[in-house]
Design a protein around this motif. Sequence first.
Motif, PDB file in Angstrom:
ATOM      1  N   TRP A  52       0.759  -1.253   0.130  1.00  0.00           N
ATOM      2  CA  TRP A  52      -0.057   0.015   0.038  1.00  0.00           C
ATOM      3  C   TRP A  52       0.705   1.337  -0.097  1.00  0.00           C
ATOM      4  O   TRP A  52       0.450   2.274  -0.688  1.00  0.00           O
ATOM      5  CB  TRP A  52      -0.715  -0.081   1.294  1.00  0.00           C
ATOM      6  N   ALA A  97      -6.732   5.501  -2.449  1.00  0.00           N
ATOM      7  CA  ALA A  97      -6.855   3.955  -2.209  1.00  0.00           C
ATOM      8  C   ALA A  97      -5.886   3.529  -1.361  1.00  0.00           C
ATOM      9  O   ALA A  97      -5.998   2.432  -0.716  1.00  0.00           O
ATOM     10  CB  ALA A  97      -7.099   3.239  -3.444  1.00  0.00           C
ATOM     11  N   GLY A 101      -5.814   1.525   2.135  1.00  0.00           N
ATOM     12  CA  GLY A 101      -5.388   0.232   2.185  1.00  0.00           C
ATOM     13  C   GLY A 101      -4.281   0.023   3.308  1.00  0.00           C
ATOM     14  O   GLY A 101      -4.340  -0.906   4.187  1.00  0.00           O
TER      15      GLY A 101
END
Length: 303
Positions: A52, A97, A101
């Motif tokens: 991530w 995102a 995450g």
Amino acid sequence: MDAGVSGGPSGERDPRTDGASHRVPEGQAPEEYGDHRGQGDHDDHDHHRSRWPLIAAAGAGGLYAGVGIFIFGRTTDIVPPVIGLALAVVGTIVLLAGVAGWLEQAFLAPARDMQGDTNSRQSYVSTTVLFLVTDVATFSALFIYYFFIRVGTWPIDELPPLLGSLVVINTVLLVASSVTFHFAHEALEDDNRQRFLGLLGATLALGIVFLAGQAYEYYEFIAMEGFSLTTGIFGSAFYGLTGLHGLHVTLGVGGIAVLCWRGGRGQYGPDRDTSITTVSLYWHFVDAVWLFLVAALYIGATV
């Protein structure tokens, strides 16, 4: 029968352990427990390195590349501005995102799942450092743009009064927040939970006040001085750098808020500080960037 429950009473689970085979107390996240210096059994867990941070870094790069292309296209007509706008939108989605995450995997899931993953401390620390290295490149691109302005077109006419009491106060606030975070971590090392939570809460409050101060500075520049992102090349450099830094502070404040929530639930201790270590690395990095930004942009622009 499952080997994990054989040899014990019916329905009884084996004690949860971390990567160094230490027993993890009930209610604690396994990835926070174990060898405090990151010297546990890494051979079995190095494959758990998080992807991530790299996704977030790629999204940030796309966001600022898109903004750059958009501005370039608006001023030269060489590149359609819509290309930059589309890239900025995609970059923003990827960045959000990646951050979501990262928070889910590193902070929220272990707190929610009592059978959480046994990711090692070293894995999280190393990926955080890697993310910060990529972040240096992002900031460097904007600083290079600013230094190019200083070499080629200085002095400029649209320079607002940058140096004032507000930037001094904001700097003191951010430096103080870095100090409180450091001593909060030390208090955790000493197993002083009350002092740890108090200093961590102070860090969160200082970060929020800093953001409020930066928002008020923007209001003064835009509404009272008529100095905005479109006010010449210096305006784009100033808001690009301070806006990027403000975004980082906002993300850091969100991370510290999660730490406060988990700390209030008693999920940290002297040997359970992975999240504290990674977020503190990020926060100290943000603090260092601000000091360099003040020296180069606020003070340097007036010299």
